[in-house]
Design an enzyme around this catalytic site. Sequence first.
Site, PDB file in Angstrom:
ATOM      1  N   TYR A  62      33.933  60.503  26.002  1.00 11.70           N
ATOM      2  CA  TYR A  62      35.148  59.877  26.531  1.00 11.70           C
ATOM      3  C   TYR A  62      35.711  58.863  25.533  1.00 11.70           C
ATOM      4  O   TYR A  62      34.987  58.023  24.990  1.00 11.70           O
ATOM      5  CB  TYR A  62      34.856  59.158  27.853  1.00 11.70           C
ATOM      6  N   ARG A 287      36.729   8.182  53.535  1.00 13.55           N
ATOM      7  CA  ARG A 287      35.416   8.378  54.144  1.00 13.55           C
ATOM      8  C   ARG A 287      34.836   9.766  53.847  1.00 13.55           C
ATOM      9  O   ARG A 287      33.629   9.921  53.647  1.00 13.55           O
ATOM     10  CB  ARG A 287      35.528   8.176  55.652  1.00 13.55           C
ATOM     11  N   ASN A 422      43.847  57.014  38.762  1.00 20.45           N
ATOM     12  CA  ASN A 422      42.506  56.935  38.179  1.00 20.45           C
ATOM     13  C   ASN A 422      41.972  55.527  38.396  1.00 20.45           C
ATOM     14  O   ASN A 422      40.872  55.341  38.922  1.00 20.45           O
ATOM     15  CB  ASN A 422      42.560  57.278  36.693  1.00 20.45           C
ATOM     16  N   GLN A 423      42.755  54.539  38.023  1.00 20.82           N
ATOM     17  CA  GLN A 423      42.412  53.141  38.312  1.00 20.82           C
ATOM     18  C   GLN A 423      42.943  52.821  39.713  1.00 20.82           C
ATOM     19  O   GLN A 423      43.888  52.072  39.887  1.00 20.82           O
ATOM     20  CB  GLN A 423      43.040  52.217  37.270  1.00 20.82           C
TER      21      GLN A 423
END
Length: 522
Positions: A62, A287, A422-423
Amino acid sequence: MNQQTNKLTPFKVGTNLITIEEINHIAEGQTVTLTDDSTWKKIIEKGATFLMKNWKEGAKIYGVSTGYGESADREVAADLIHLLPMNLTRFHGVGFGAHFDPATTRAILITRLVSIAIGASGVREELLRMLVDLINHDILPLIPEEGSVGASGDLTPLSYIAAVVSGERDVLCDGVQMPAAEALAKKGFTPLQLIPKEALAIMNGTSVMTAVAAIVFKRAKTLAQIATRITSMAVVGAKGNAAHYDDRIFALKPHPGQRLVAKSIREDLKEYGDREHVRLQDRYSLRCAPHVIGVLADTLPWSRQNIEIEANSANDNPLLDVASEDFLHGGNFYGGHIAGVMDALKPIIANLAGLIDRQVALLVDPKTNHGLPANLTGATGDYITISHGFKALQISISAMTAEAMKLTMPASVFSRSTECHNQDIVSMGTIAARDANRVLELTEQCAAAGLMIMTQAVELRIKSGELTDAHISPRIKQTMDTTREITPYLVEDRVLEGELRTLTKMIQAGDFKFDSDLEPKS
């Protein structure tokens, strides 16, 4: 550039884990070097050789012999593979927005260098040395801040580093913008021709968001100290009740960071002691201040762990397991942990702006400041009728607080499906980190204003005779003295913008010194 940081021993990449502090030192000017460890050198060489051998033998890898992302099934013609790295850098040259400042750019460079120097990315030592040279010779890629979704890593911003290594795009060199090729030639370097996988190794990771997160962490830790000191000064200025910070209270709700904040306030108020106070129970902004600041203090260890693990990780894809001669296709480029840390810190930091805003509101209002002049003006006589002191600054603090709070929406919940699905789920970690940085900047500005106002309030008590210098602890006095080096006691109204900007820069640079470390130790 920080001259003191320049004198530090160069950070050795390859065999050392990097800390948040070291990332920040390098951002400020510390130099770096590659380890001369022979085992490490063999790992790097073996990874690059293994990758090249498989590529030349026709293996399907890839991003080496295939297209990218959704195009991963597209095989690249053998005679075009050598062109793929530069194509990757070029089509990702689509950044928008302002450029990262020089310090952040140096942090990005070292974070990316550490990641790919682990030896799982298949890059040559020659490339690692080029990244070292960019850092040490301040050849800083001009990296746009916008354009990353945080998975598949910080592709677009990191493409500007890959391009500069190859002699393309622009850099800041010796403070001057110029083409990368010109800057490299000026410093005596030759651009690299990236081999397959090297551009992807530089670009496909989380180093932009991680670098920004490391800088945010350091400044957030300082901010916790500043907010604690402002609280102590507010107690003195408001004639508050020091008993609210008794350790017996915090021992019964023992969050470690919260307890450290209360302890620091007690130390600040030692000389103030058991003076007569106006109210049995002060308003919450005094406080409960340890309970607000303590949330940030108690988040620091968890934040550190996640940032430092990410910084020392191999976070590109694919990764190489040279020992077993395997390519590992996964998703280490996903920036979910950084997104989580940054999204968590945003509201916690913004709440400090809210705390300072409320403390200032108490001190400038004659209805709640127990005898101090309206808006803390130092004017006397007839000048009081035309003097407005810190009236406008209090409004500005409220405006900045509102803006900080508006930006606290988590970026990680805005995941978008991109790149042909794909993403289809992404981290938004880079946006989260940039948002956190902006929230931090606004809160630091509130803190600068708070220091100015609280210093005036304490001095008004001294000038009125209600307190003497003996009631002010050395710790508070040191902070007041540092503040007064920049901003004189306010008598007649004047323009304060320049003084506020200088104080803000001092806070960001860590120029205020503190005895207490509010990060709990495990």
